[in-house]
Design a protein around this motif. Structure first.
Motif, PDB file in Angstrom:
ATOM      1  N   ALA A  97      -0.466  -4.888  -6.249  1.00 19.22           N
ATOM      2  CA  ALA A  97      -1.542  -5.621  -5.663  1.00 19.22           C
ATOM      3  C   ALA A  97      -2.545  -5.212  -6.284  1.00 19.22           C
ATOM      4  N   GLU A  98      -3.722  -3.669  -7.316  1.00 18.37           N
ATOM      5  CA  GLU A  98      -4.520  -3.378  -7.555  1.00 18.37           C
ATOM      6  C   GLU A  98      -4.124  -4.322  -9.079  1.00 18.37           C
ATOM      7  N   ASN A  99      -2.385  -3.960  -9.146  1.00 18.62           N
ATOM      8  CA  ASN A  99      -2.050  -4.826 -10.476  1.00 18.62           C
ATOM      9  C   ASN A  99      -2.263  -6.032 -11.167  1.00 18.62           C
ATOM     10  N   VAL A 100      -1.686  -6.869  -9.586  1.00 21.97           N
ATOM     11  CA  VAL A 100      -2.563  -8.089  -9.656  1.00 21.97           C
ATOM     12  C   VAL A 100      -4.290  -8.152  -9.818  1.00 21.97           C
ATOM     13  N   ALA A 101      -4.389  -7.398  -9.563  1.00 18.64           N
ATOM     14  CA  ALA A 101      -5.875  -8.009  -9.153  1.00 18.64           C
ATOM     15  C   ALA A 101      -6.428  -7.193 -10.816  1.00 18.64           C
ATOM     16  N   ASN A 102      -5.786  -6.201 -11.529  1.00 17.10           N
ATOM     17  CA  ASN A 102      -6.407  -5.910 -12.952  1.00 17.10           C
ATOM     18  C   ASN A 102      -5.715  -6.399 -13.410  1.00 17.10           C
TER      19      ASN A 102
ATOM     20  N   GLY B  64      -0.440  -1.286 -15.572  1.00 20.15           N
ATOM     21  CA  GLY B  64      -0.044  -1.298 -14.868  1.00 20.15           C
ATOM     22  C   GLY B  64       0.656  -0.097 -14.300  1.00 20.15           C
ATOM     23  N   LYS B  65       0.354  -0.171 -13.116  1.00 18.62           N
ATOM     24  CA  LYS B  65       1.110   1.319 -12.485  1.00 18.62           C
ATOM     25  C   LYS B  65       2.374   0.648 -11.437  1.00 18.62           C
ATOM     26  N   ASP B  66       3.729   2.113 -11.112  1.00 20.65           N
ATOM     27  CA  ASP B  66       4.490   1.751 -10.034  1.00 20.65           C
ATOM     28  C   ASP B  66       4.921   3.348  -9.084  1.00 20.65           C
TER      29      ASP B  66
ATOM     30  N   VAL C 104       1.880  -7.575 -16.253  1.00 18.44           N
ATOM     31  CA  VAL C 104       2.169  -9.890 -16.737  1.00 18.44           C
ATOM     32  C   VAL C 104       2.569  -9.988 -15.505  1.00 18.44           C
ATOM     33  N   LEU C 105       1.942 -10.628 -15.611  1.00 23.34           N
ATOM     34  CA  LEU C 105       1.803 -11.242 -13.383  1.00 23.34           C
ATOM     35  C   LEU C 105       2.940 -11.666 -13.381  1.00 23.34           C
TER      36      LEU C 105
END
Length: 135
Positions: free
Chosen positions: A27-32, A40-42, A98-99
């Protein structure tokens, strides 16, 4: 001994906590997704072996005869210091966000969480059935 003390249920609970933490990271990746320079992180991939190694220490049995079966016994230890935090290691994804990929990961994560939750529920159902027919 509580049902939640069984290793199967402890492992499934850890897996569900991992999925919850991963959902937050995704969700943080999508928000940013539009933030310049954001990588991006995982989460580090979940491993049942790592979870079980943290929870107990294995003891190897001694074979005094070749006809004896080889086995191991798992026991809970009270003198091993453990980190009781529910955090998981976050690793850099290495790619720009990448969204579409993130949304695919969110969907996959949600489906995997539902599968683990279903396994947990089915396990409880099996134990209830066994206990109800025991009397």
């Amino acid at each position: 001994m509580s049902i939640s003390d069984l290793q199967l249920f402890q492992a499934l609970k850890s897996k569900m906590q991992w999925h919850q933490s991963r959902q937050g990271v995704l969700a943080e990746n999508v928000a940013n997704a539009d933030t310049p320079g954001y990588a991006g992180k995982d989460l580090k991939a979940f491993s049942f072996q790592d979870v079980m190694a943290q929870r107990s220490v294995g003891l190897q049995t001694s074979r005094t005869s070749t006809s004896h079966l080889v086995g191991s016994m798992m026991r809970e230890t009270g003198n091993v210091e453990r980190d009781e935090t529910t955090g998981f290691e976050i690793t850099p994804d290495g790619n720009s966000v990448v969204l579409e990929e993130q949304m695919m990961k969110v969907t996959e994560n949600q489906m995997d969480y539902q599968t683990v939750a279903s396994l947990y529920q089915k396990g409880l159902g099996l134990i209830r059935t066994a206990l109800s027919r025991n009397g």
